[in-house]
Design an enzyme around this catalytic site. Structure first.
Site, short mmCIF file in Angstrom:
data_model
loop_
_atom_site.label_atom_id
_atom_site.label_comp_id
_atom_site.label_asym_id
_atom_site.label_seq_id
_atom_site.Cartn_x
_atom_site.Cartn_y
_atom_site.Cartn_z
N ASP A 9 70.90 34.77 21.31
CA ASP A 9 71.08 35.27 22.68
C ASP A 9 70.15 34.60 23.69
OD1 ASP A 9 72.89 37.09 21.69
OD2 ASP A 9 71.57 38.83 21.87
N ARG A 18 69.11 29.57 35.18
CA ARG A 18 69.53 28.64 36.23
C ARG A 18 71.03 28.62 36.45
NH1 ARG A 18 65.84 24.61 37.87
NH2 ARG A 18 63.90 25.73 38.12
N HIS A 43 75.05 38.79 20.94
CA HIS A 43 75.40 40.08 21.55
C HIS A 43 76.17 39.80 22.84
CE1 HIS A 43 73.78 44.28 22.98
NE2 HIS A 43 75.07 44.16 23.12
N HIS A 50 73.59 37.16 29.06
CA HIS A 50 73.25 35.90 28.38
C HIS A 50 74.50 35.27 27.74
CE1 HIS A 50 72.68 38.92 25.27
NE2 HIS A 50 71.44 39.22 25.60
N THR A 100 66.29 44.82 26.10
CA THR A 100 66.96 44.49 24.84
C THR A 100 67.46 45.81 24.27
OG1 THR A 100 66.67 43.51 22.63
CG2 THR A 100 64.75 44.59 23.57
N THR A 101 68.21 45.76 23.16
CA THR A 101 68.70 47.00 22.57
C THR A 101 67.49 47.88 22.24
OG1 THR A 101 70.37 45.62 21.54
CG2 THR A 101 70.24 47.89 20.78
N GLU A 151 72.44 48.31 9.72
CA GLU A 151 71.27 47.48 10.00
C GLU A 151 70.15 48.42 10.40
OE1 GLU A 151 71.74 44.15 12.72
OE2 GLU A 151 69.60 44.22 13.22
N GLY A 192 62.70 42.98 16.46
CA GLY A 192 61.25 42.88 16.58
C GLY A 192 60.57 42.15 15.42
N GLY A 213 65.89 37.19 16.36
CA GLY A 213 66.22 36.39 17.53
C GLY A 213 65.01 35.90 18.31
N HIS A 214 64.37 36.80 19.03
CA HIS A 214 63.37 36.40 20.01
C HIS A 214 62.27 35.51 19.43
CE1 HIS A 214 59.87 36.93 22.70
NE2 HIS A 214 60.80 36.74 23.62
N1 PXP Z 1 69.37 43.39 15.60
C1 PXP Z 1 69.93 44.00 16.66
C2 PXP Z 1 70.96 45.05 16.41
C3 PXP Z 1 69.59 43.63 17.98
O1 PXP Z 1 70.15 44.26 19.03
C4 PXP Z 1 68.67 42.59 18.17
C5 PXP Z 1 68.32 42.15 19.57
O2 PXP Z 1 69.43 41.60 20.17
C6 PXP Z 1 68.12 41.98 17.04
C7 PXP Z 1 68.46 42.42 15.77
C8 PXP Z 1 67.14 40.85 17.15
O3 PXP Z 1 65.98 41.35 17.69
P1 PXP Z 1 64.80 40.36 18.08
O4 PXP Z 1 65.31 39.50 19.19
O5 PXP Z 1 63.69 41.26 18.46
O6 PXP Z 1 64.52 39.54 16.84
#
Ligand code: PXP
Length: 242
Positions: A9, A18, A43, A50, A100-101, A151, A192, A213-214
């Site tokens: 994402d 941008r 997502h 995004h 974020t979620t 999850e 996280g 992700g992040h």
């Molecule tokens: N799992 C779910 C369901 C999420 O919503 C997210 C964030 O989009 C992630 C995992 C990934 O989280 P992070 O970006 O903190 O790694």
């Protein structure tokens, strides 16, 4: 063995800063896959902040590993998933103002809607996971509505500030996983997770998939997507072997 889905994402977040055409999340997905990712997660939010419709369309065509579409249960998004047919969807709650979620999906409260969505996805051959806190009520509701997987939300573990709190959060994940397995659910984990905190979660047996992700995208800005993905995969494997 748990495997890694890279959530890309935030590659699209940089592009949208941008409102241009780079960096392209489709390119990023290919690099993650070349580095050994088992899946690509995106997502498609209702506000398209995004990832957008063009991204999911091209990712569906180009991702050879698993495409996991994170989504809420709003009807227009459910219709897109039915048409797109990703291998997997992960149902999440969605608030417009959140960064974020935030929490998990309240499967117990939205049981009727969830059961409908699961049925429609199964008709299209799509595997359904719900993003939930490791709470027995939510796990049982996911099982009862016919979901294939859950999850477990690792955000509270990631945010825990003391060794005692970390231990409690890990114990909750372990118990939640057990209850999920007893209810014939495949168990994933995510949110996280970072290079620093993945160890204890990767050490939990029988977790099938991590969605990260992040932290990976942040590292990729400095070292590149393939290296960042490969480093996370080797960390997961190292802790699983212990
Ligand atoms: N799992 C779910 C369901 C999420 O919503 C997210 C964030 O989009 C992630 C995992 C990934 O989280 P992070 O970006 O903190 O790694």
């Amino acid at each position: 063995m748990a495997v890694l889905n890279v959530n890309i994402d935030h590659v699209a977040t940089v592009r949208q800063a941008r409102r241009t055409d780079e960096p392209d999340p489709v390119w990023a997905a290919a690099l993650c896959e070349l580095a050994g990712a088992n899946g690509i997660t995106v997502h498609l939010r209702q506000d398209r902040r995004h990832i957008n419709d063009r991204d999911v369309r091209l990712l569906k065509e180009t991702v050879a590993c698993k495409l996991n579409l994170e989504m809420c249960m709003a009807e227009p998004i459910v219709k897109i998933a039915e048409q797109l047919r990703p291998e997997q969807i992960t149902l999440v709650p969605e608030k417009r103002e959140e960064l974020t979620t935030e929490g998990g999906l309240d499967c117990a409260r939205y049981k009727r809607r969830l059961a409908q969505v699961v049925k429609r996805m199964h008709k299209k051959g799509i595997f359904v996971s719900t993003f939930i806190t490791p709470d027995p009520e939510q796990i049982l509701a996911s099982g009862e509505t016919g979901c294939d997987a859950i999850e477990l939300h690792t955000g509270p573990y990631a945010n825990a500030k003391t060794p005692g709190a970390v231990k409690r959060r890990l114990a909750e994940l372990e118990t939640g996983k057990e209850l999920g397995l007893e209810n014939k659910l495949v168990v994933h984990a995510g949110h996280g997770l970072t290079y620093r905190n993945i160890g204890p979660v990767a050490s939990i047996s029988d977790l099938c998939e991590f969605n990260i992700g992040h932290s990976i995208v942040s590292r990729a800005v400095l070292v590149g997507m393939e290296e960042a993905t490969a480093e996370m995969i080797s960390l997961i494997e190292k802790f699983q072997e212990k």
